[in-house]
Design a protein around this motif. Structure first.
Motif, short mmCIF file in Angstrom:
data_model
loop_
_atom_site.label_atom_id
_atom_site.label_comp_id
_atom_site.label_asym_id
_atom_site.label_seq_id
_atom_site.Cartn_x
_atom_site.Cartn_y
_atom_site.Cartn_z
N ILE A 27 0.88 -1.34 -0.02
CA ILE A 27 -0.12 -0.17 -0.04
C ILE A 27 0.86 1.28 0.00
O ILE A 27 0.62 2.19 -0.52
CB ILE A 27 -0.83 -0.14 1.26
N VAL A 28 2.00 1.39 0.52
CA VAL A 28 3.07 2.32 0.61
C VAL A 28 4.14 1.76 -0.14
O VAL A 28 4.63 0.55 -0.05
CB VAL A 28 3.22 2.77 2.01
N ASP A 29 5.13 2.68 -0.55
CA ASP A 29 6.32 2.22 -1.25
C ASP A 29 7.42 1.65 -0.16
O ASP A 29 7.25 1.98 0.92
CB ASP A 29 7.01 3.21 -2.14
N GLY A 30 8.54 0.96 -0.51
CA GLY A 30 9.64 0.19 0.35
C GLY A 30 10.15 1.34 1.19
O GLY A 30 10.68 0.94 2.05
N ASP A 31 10.14 2.61 0.85
CA ASP A 31 10.96 3.51 1.73
C ASP A 31 10.12 4.48 2.70
O ASP A 31 10.62 5.10 3.59
CB ASP A 31 11.74 4.51 0.74
N ALA A 32 8.72 4.02 2.79
CA ALA A 32 7.97 4.73 3.45
C ALA A 32 8.23 4.47 5.00
O ALA A 32 8.16 5.39 5.83
CB ALA A 32 6.56 4.19 3.36
N GLY A 33 8.80 3.17 5.40
CA GLY A 33 9.26 3.14 6.88
C GLY A 33 10.45 3.82 7.30
O GLY A 33 10.15 4.29 8.49
N ASN A 34 11.28 4.12 6.49
CA ASN A 34 12.34 5.01 6.85
C ASN A 34 11.89 6.35 6.91
O ASN A 34 12.36 6.94 7.88
CB ASN A 34 13.41 4.94 5.96
N VAL A 35 11.18 6.87 6.04
CA VAL A 35 10.58 8.23 5.94
C VAL A 35 9.60 8.33 7.26
O VAL A 35 9.99 9.47 7.89
CB VAL A 35 9.68 8.51 4.91
N PHE A 36 8.73 7.52 7.51
CA PHE A 36 7.96 7.73 8.83
C PHE A 36 8.80 7.60 10.09
O PHE A 36 8.39 8.37 11.13
CB PHE A 36 6.94 6.59 8.87
N SER A 37 9.73 6.64 9.87
CA SER A 37 10.75 6.73 11.18
C SER A 37 11.36 7.76 11.41
O SER A 37 11.54 8.24 12.63
CB SER A 37 11.59 5.52 10.85
N ARG A 38 11.84 8.52 10.44
CA ARG A 38 12.85 9.84 10.52
C ARG A 38 11.74 10.80 11.16
O ARG A 38 12.26 11.80 12.10
CB ARG A 38 13.30 10.02 9.31
N PHE A 39 10.78 10.76 10.77
CA PHE A 39 9.53 11.88 11.12
C PHE A 39 9.56 11.58 12.64
O PHE A 39 9.19 12.47 13.32
CB PHE A 39 8.30 11.82 10.34
N LEU A 40 9.19 10.30 13.06
CA LEU A 40 8.81 10.07 14.48
C LEU A 40 9.96 10.39 15.38
O LEU A 40 9.91 10.89 16.38
CB LEU A 40 8.58 8.60 14.54
N VAL A 41 11.08 10.03 15.08
CA VAL A 41 12.28 10.20 15.83
C VAL A 41 12.76 11.65 15.86
O VAL A 41 13.16 12.03 16.92
CB VAL A 41 13.68 9.34 15.44
N ASN A 42 12.56 12.34 14.89
CA ASN A 42 13.32 13.55 14.80
C ASN A 42 12.20 14.81 14.93
O ASN A 42 12.62 16.08 15.37
CB ASN A 42 13.81 14.21 13.09
N ILE A 43 10.70 14.27 15.02
CA ILE A 43 9.64 15.39 15.21
C ILE A 43 8.86 15.22 16.37
O ILE A 43 8.56 15.68 17.26
CB ILE A 43 9.00 15.69 13.84
N ALA A 44 8.14 13.87 15.95
CA ALA A 44 7.12 13.44 17.02
C ALA A 44 7.56 13.09 18.47
O ALA A 44 6.89 13.42 19.56
CB ALA A 44 6.42 12.49 16.46
N LEU A 45 8.52 12.27 18.63
CA LEU A 45 9.33 12.10 19.58
C LEU A 45 9.71 13.24 20.48
O LEU A 45 9.36 13.30 21.65
CB LEU A 45 10.48 11.07 19.36
N PRO A 46 10.42 14.13 19.86
CA PRO A 46 10.97 15.44 20.56
C PRO A 46 9.55 16.16 21.25
O PRO A 46 9.91 16.92 22.28
CB PRO A 46 11.97 16.13 19.79
N ALA A 47 8.62 16.30 20.17
CA ALA A 47 7.37 17.03 20.58
C ALA A 47 6.83 16.08 21.88
O ALA A 47 6.42 16.94 22.95
CB ALA A 47 6.50 16.76 19.57
N MET A 48 6.78 14.98 21.96
CA MET A 48 6.22 14.31 23.06
C MET A 48 7.11 14.47 24.48
O MET A 48 6.53 14.51 25.38
CB MET A 48 6.17 12.79 22.90
N SER A 49 8.33 14.59 24.12
CA SER A 49 9.28 14.90 25.45
C SER A 49 8.93 16.34 26.01
O SER A 49 8.80 16.36 27.01
CB SER A 49 10.58 15.04 24.68
N ILE A 50 8.74 17.39 24.97
CA ILE A 50 8.21 18.62 25.51
C ILE A 50 7.02 18.67 26.05
O ILE A 50 6.81 19.24 27.20
CB ILE A 50 8.49 19.80 24.32
N TYR A 51 5.93 18.09 25.59
CA TYR A 51 4.65 17.85 26.03
C TYR A 51 4.44 17.47 27.31
O TYR A 51 3.93 17.90 28.25
CB TYR A 51 3.70 17.39 25.11
N SER A 52 5.24 16.58 27.50
CA SER A 52 5.32 15.48 28.83
C SER A 52 5.87 16.27 29.85
O SER A 52 5.26 16.25 30.91
CB SER A 52 6.02 14.31 28.49
#
Length: 300
Positions: A27-52
């Motif tokens: 349903i998504v191409d082969g590189d999608a996992g790496n793209v989503f992972s970079r977004f999570l590690v570099n954006i979403a995870l730091p945001a969760m740190s600050i919010y918490s």
């Protein structure tokens, strides 16, 4: 509480299955996992740190530093055991990393946040801070035998996750009040971390041939140690220090999680066995579908 916690765990595993099916069905191409992972590690995870940190400021300085000392102790004790295990079973250095480093960001944060809320997240951040420091110092030396590029190592330590963890602790220690807009944005990004993070784990599992993982006998030893023995050792260590409490349970769960994908990254850059690391991540993730629910049942 047990049934409520178990229900949350099964929901998270269901999200892993969704990610796996998305990958298998293309349903998504082969590189999608790496793209989503970079977004999570570099954006979403730091945001969760600050919010918490911004929404959990009643934790004391003494508690934070006591927890930090315990986390450092764990990352001294378990690697020593891993070194002994590697010598006894004649394992390559990559196996030590498989035993030492759990999937804290994509799996640890969602599980602990669902159980303990934002206070639990702060403890996970402590682990991630020590984890990053340990992986890109002791871990890389374990793989390569020496420090070849100190500047590159320092750059690896200054990740968005590490920087945001430090900022989070500053917010808590200094009782900094963030603007409502910042809290709202970081909260929205935090909400992405759990469903997308678990789906990415499933998506990445499609990159590895599962049968190859199940044929490797060494991975059975590593999985048993990583998912059963190490959390038991961690629980005993933390129980002696703090007794039965949130920190003890959090540490036990985190040390009983499957291998983190950063081990594969480190192996690619520092002459480790990247194929074995990827297989170890896949195998321990598969077996954790059984061991994590059992661990949750025992602890909660």
């Amino acid at each position: 509480m047990n049934s409520e916690v178990m229900n949350q765990v099964w929901i998270l595993f269901g999200l892993i299955l969704v990610g796996y099916l998305v990958g298998k069905l293309k349903i998504v191409d082969g590189d999608a996992g790496n793209v989503f992972s970079r977004f999570l590690v570099n954006i979403a995870l730091p945001a969760m740190s600050i919010y918490s940190a911004a929404t959990q400021q009643d934790i004391t300085v003494q508690t934070l530093f006591s927890a930090l000392g315990a986390v450092i102790g764990i990352y001294i004790l378990l690697p020593v055991i891993s070194l002994l295990v590697a010598k006894v079973f004649h394992m390559v250095p990559t196996c030590q990393l498989l035993l030492n480093y759990s999937n804290l960001g994509l799996m640890g944060l969602p599980i602990i946040r669902n159980i303990y809320g934002n206070e639990g997240v702060l403890y996970v951040l402590l682990f991630m801070l020590v984890y990053n420091l340990h992986l890109f110092t002791v871990g890389t030396i374990t793989l390569s035998g020496s420090v070849s590029d100190k500047r590159a190592m320092l750059k690896k330590l200054l990740t968005p996750a590490s920087v945001s963890s430090v900022l989070a602790f500053m917010i808590v220690l200094l009782k900094i009040q963030l603007p409502t807009l910042v809290i709202g944005i970081t909260e929205s990004l935090s909400d992405v971390q759990i469903p997308l993070g678990m789906a990415v784990i499933g998506l990445k599992m499609t990159d590895v041939r599962i049968l190859d993982c199940l044929k490797n006998r060494t991975l059975y030893i590593i999985s048993f140690l990583k998912l059963a023995i190490y959390p038991a050792i961690t629980y005993a260590f933390m129980y002696l220090l703090f007794g039965p409490c949130m920190l003890t349970n959090t540490a036990t769960v985190l040390m009983g999680l499957p291998v983190g994908s950063m081990v594969t990254v480190a192996c690619l850059e520092y002459d480790g066995d990247a194929s074995l690391a990827a297989q170890g991540t896949c195998a321990t993730t598969l077996f954790s579908l059984v061991t994590i629910p059992l661990m949750i049942m025992i602890l909660f």
